[in-house]
Scaffold this motif. Sequence first.
Motif, PDB file in Angstrom:
ATOM      1  N   LEU A 235      -2.232   3.702  -7.730  1.00  0.00           N
ATOM      2  CA  LEU A 235      -1.128   2.782  -7.478  1.00  0.00           C
ATOM      3  C   LEU A 235      -1.640   1.592  -6.681  1.00  0.00           C
ATOM      4  N   ASP A 236      -1.177   0.408  -7.049  1.00  0.00           N
ATOM      5  CA  ASP A 236      -1.625  -0.825  -6.409  1.00  0.00           C
ATOM      6  C   ASP A 236      -1.287  -0.823  -4.913  1.00  0.00           C
ATOM      7  N   PRO A 237      -2.154  -1.395  -4.070  1.00  0.00           N
ATOM      8  CA  PRO A 237      -1.880  -1.403  -2.630  1.00  0.00           C
ATOM      9  C   PRO A 237      -0.674  -2.249  -2.236  1.00  0.00           C
ATOM     10  N   ILE A 238      -0.334  -3.228  -3.067  1.00  0.00           N
ATOM     11  CA  ILE A 238       0.818  -4.081  -2.785  1.00  0.00           C
ATOM     12  C   ILE A 238       1.998  -3.595  -3.620  1.00  0.00           C
ATOM     13  N   SER A 239       3.063  -3.202  -2.940  1.00  0.00           N
ATOM     14  CA  SER A 239       4.233  -2.652  -3.629  1.00  0.00           C
ATOM     15  C   SER A 239       5.484  -3.338  -3.093  1.00  0.00           C
ATOM     16  N   THR A 240       5.583  -4.617  -3.333  1.00  0.00           N
ATOM     17  CA  THR A 240       6.675  -5.428  -2.811  1.00  0.00           C
ATOM     18  C   THR A 240       8.027  -4.856  -3.233  1.00  0.00           C
ATOM     19  N   ASN A 241       8.897  -4.675  -2.242  1.00  0.00           N
ATOM     20  CA  ASN A 241      10.249  -4.149  -2.482  1.00  0.00           C
ATOM     21  C   ASN A 241      10.229  -2.778  -3.164  1.00  0.00           C
ATOM     22  N   GLY A 242       9.166  -2.006  -2.911  1.00  0.00           N
ATOM     23  CA  GLY A 242       9.098  -0.649  -3.462  1.00  0.00           C
ATOM     24  C   GLY A 242       8.710  -0.570  -4.913  1.00  0.00           C
ATOM     25  N   ASN A 243       8.095  -1.631  -5.446  1.00  0.00           N
ATOM     26  CA  ASN A 243       7.651  -1.625  -6.842  1.00  0.00           C
ATOM     27  C   ASN A 243       6.150  -1.336  -6.889  1.00  0.00           C
ATOM     28  N   TYR A 244       5.793  -0.127  -7.294  1.00  0.00           N
ATOM     29  CA  TYR A 244       4.400   0.317  -7.337  1.00  0.00           C
ATOM     30  C   TYR A 244       3.867   0.166  -8.760  1.00  0.00           C
ATOM     31  N   SER A 245       2.779  -0.575  -8.911  1.00  0.00           N
ATOM     32  CA  SER A 245       2.183  -0.816 -10.227  1.00  0.00           C
ATOM     33  C   SER A 245       0.916   0.004 -10.404  1.00  0.00           C
ATOM     34  N   ILE A 246       0.597   0.296 -11.662  1.00  0.00           N
ATOM     35  CA  ILE A 246      -0.676   0.922 -11.998  1.00  0.00           C
ATOM     36  C   ILE A 246      -1.808  -0.069 -11.719  1.00  0.00           C
ATOM     37  N   ALA A 247      -2.869   0.400 -11.067  1.00  0.00           N
ATOM     38  CA  ALA A 247      -4.027  -0.451 -10.781  1.00  0.00           C
ATOM     39  C   ALA A 247      -5.293   0.219 -11.304  1.00  0.00           C
ATOM     40  N   PHE A 248      -6.248  -0.609 -11.736  1.00  0.00           N
ATOM     41  CA  PHE A 248      -7.539  -0.129 -12.217  1.00  0.00           C
ATOM     42  C   PHE A 248      -8.551  -0.096 -11.073  1.00  0.00           C
ATOM     43  N   PRO A 249      -9.676   0.605 -11.270  1.00  0.00           N
ATOM     44  CA  PRO A 249     -10.667   0.743 -10.195  1.00  0.00           C
ATOM     45  C   PRO A 249     -11.349  -0.569  -9.829  1.00  0.00           C
ATOM     46  N   ASP A 250     -12.007  -0.539  -8.681  1.00  0.00           N
ATOM     47  CA  ASP A 250     -12.841  -1.649  -8.228  1.00  0.00           C
ATOM     48  C   ASP A 250     -14.019  -1.826  -9.193  1.00  0.00           C
ATOM     49  N   LEU A 251     -14.505  -3.036  -9.324  1.00  0.00           N
ATOM     50  CA  LEU A 251     -15.621  -3.323 -10.240  1.00  0.00           C
ATOM     51  C   LEU A 251     -16.894  -2.573  -9.857  1.00  0.00           C
ATOM     52  N   LYS A 252     -16.993  -2.097  -8.619  1.00  0.00           N
ATOM     53  CA  LYS A 252     -18.191  -1.372  -8.179  1.00  0.00           C
ATOM     54  C   LYS A 252     -18.153   0.103  -8.572  1.00  0.00           C
ATOM     55  N   GLU A 253     -17.031   0.574  -9.131  1.00  0.00           N
ATOM     56  CA  GLU A 253     -16.884   2.001  -9.414  1.00  0.00           C
ATOM     57  C   GLU A 253     -17.409   2.339 -10.811  1.00  0.00           C
ATOM     58  N   THR A 254     -18.690   2.213 -10.978  1.00  0.00           N
ATOM     59  CA  THR A 254     -19.321   2.444 -12.277  1.00  0.00           C
ATOM     60  C   THR A 254     -20.670   3.107 -12.090  1.00  0.00           C
ATOM     61  N   ILE A 255     -21.168   3.759 -13.122  1.00  0.00           N
ATOM     62  CA  ILE A 255     -22.512   4.342 -13.056  1.00  0.00           C
ATOM     63  C   ILE A 255     -23.512   3.535 -13.868  1.00  0.00           C
ATOM     64  N   ILE A 256     -23.039   2.464 -14.492  1.00  0.00           N
ATOM     65  CA  ILE A 256     -23.969   1.555 -15.149  1.00  0.00           C
ATOM     66  C   ILE A 256     -23.690   0.153 -14.638  1.00  0.00           C
ATOM     67  N   LYS A 257     -24.715  -0.653 -14.503  1.00  0.00           N
ATOM     68  CA  LYS A 257     -24.544  -1.989 -13.953  1.00  0.00           C
ATOM     69  C   LYS A 257     -23.857  -2.904 -14.967  1.00  0.00           C
TER      70      LYS A 257
END
Length: 649
Positions: A235-257
């Motif tokens: 869930l996205d860290p910003i949830s304005t007015n209680g609206n939680y969105s799906i978020a994808f991982p950080d660009l560093k979260e990979t095992i290949i460059k």
Amino acid sequence: MRYCIAFFVYLFSMFIGISNGYTQTIISSNLDFKSPNSEIICKIISNEKGDASYQIFYHNTILLDHSQLGLELSTKGNLNRFKQIILCQKSSQVAQYSILNAKKYSINHSYNLYKILLINDTDTLPMEFKMFDDGLAFRYVIKNNSGKAIQVEKENTSFQFLPETKAFLQPVAVAKSGWEATNPSYEENYQQDIPVGMQESTKTGWVYPALFHKGNTWMAITEAGLDGNYCATRLDPISTNGNYSIAFPDLKETIIKNGGILPKSKQSFYSPWRVITIGSLKSLVESTLGTDVADEAKYPESLCKTGQASWSWINSKDDFIVYEEQKKYIDFAASMHWKYCLIDVNWDQKIGYEKMAELSKYGQSKNVGLLLWYNSAGDWNTVKYTPKTKLLTHESREAEFSKLQKMGIKGIKVDFFGGDGQSVIKYYIDILNDAAHYGLMVNFHGATLPRGWARTYPNLMTTEAVKGFESVTFEQKAADQEANHVTMLPFTRNLFDPMDFTPMNLYKIPTHVHRKTTPTFELATSVVLLSGIQHFAESPEGMSHEPDYVKSFLQNLPTHWDDVKFLDGYPGKFIVIARKSGEKWFVAGLNGDSSSCKIDLDLSFLPKNAKGKIFTDGYASNSIMQNDFANKPSELTLKANGGFVLVFE
């Protein structure tokens, strides 16, 4: 226009393979989906602007307001504005499956299935909804016949909570932070009963399961059915007015460059199921929704051999992964009638393969199987523990797993993944598949939430993805928080997936840390917390201080459960839960508070003449006492950070 829509329906029907159930075509700007008992209603709406959203009602009361649907694809752009919604199929389904590594073995459930098309002038977005009596799940179908890769750039799914809703949420650690740059590993504490909309402090997001309540109605959000085409989400860290969105991982979260983060495939694929469990706390704790929507088992149940394990590292750490110490822990497991002994980091250097084969034979002579630790990492973190780089490719895994199979090794513990990108998720699944072909069980450590994988891959016995007992051995702060933290976990992390918390230190922690929980609290964790292989945090020396009735209890502890009943509790405060194995019922309670509490115990589900034994904290310091116990309404007083266990036959 209607001819165009009819053609879309035809194509969709061919794609999803509609062959049974009730098929219909309804073209509308809104649709209502209902659970079998009609108590949960999901409304799908497309407004005059074309914004696609959904609402959820429970007992005719709104729980989620207009929440967004849609995807942004690399080939088609933003698919979240749709002029029409088409219901292509509605059917009632009944399903049954069995799973050894869960809160109950034989699971029967029913649901209503809806397959729809969201349509604009040029594109379609197929979706599937499953409505259960204890919640719902939905997912996107990403159709691809182009022969070229389609990438999901963003998922627009959101969860719009009402302002009075409160939340229990765990932050995602910053990628590549922490010890040896191994984060995120889902090893933070839950923030409890916070207002919805509060921004997450690390600005990275909130992990699943995420727990919410509006009054006495509770909701748990998670995902399941995650395969190697999609990344894990949060869930996205910003949830304005209680609206939680799906978020994808950080660009560093990979095992290949330079790649391997976002969902991507050259073929048609699915998003994971977005799972929302709804009801009372009892409904949530007894629910199996997180595995109900997971893919069916790919391998036979015989690969799942549940049990308990001894484990030296939790007490004596790195320096004692040596032959004689591990032999001692094999003997310890044998004396406790436990099936396994886990041998941790650097065993290849300090013991070696040849001597490990000897230990394996020795363990077999004692009916104890060995589990061996591996470093998952290549060059994406700085961890130096070995064996390292042995699992990076299919060829290297086959060579290593063949060797282990010949040695008689029963399973592997793979550590330090540090990411949720698509390439990392594929790596998890590749390990599970290759291990299954060599009859090896798997424990993922320093890892992501397994999201229903234990059903699909029966050889996945457990996964850490929690701030476990090893943290208690490291610092006093974690020890001070243990009782509160553990009483959160049955409602969150351990709700659907097996969890390698490594519980139950009965005597004392052999470091500078002072354990704050009572011995019976620790004993009760052996029943409350679920793991396919339960790695216990007690040592042979510590067990030598326990009375025979405690040893007998642990020698005869079931290795899996047939049923579960939630009796009472509140996240972070206390929990009382009953688990059945064969003809025995085990009732365990934990007090997560630093002051004593009273619990009204209702055991009316048991036969009236049922008699049992109760384990409670003794009068003497650091002791456990046992007494007879009859099935009658009772009031128990639990010590601060204390617990109890009841056994009825």
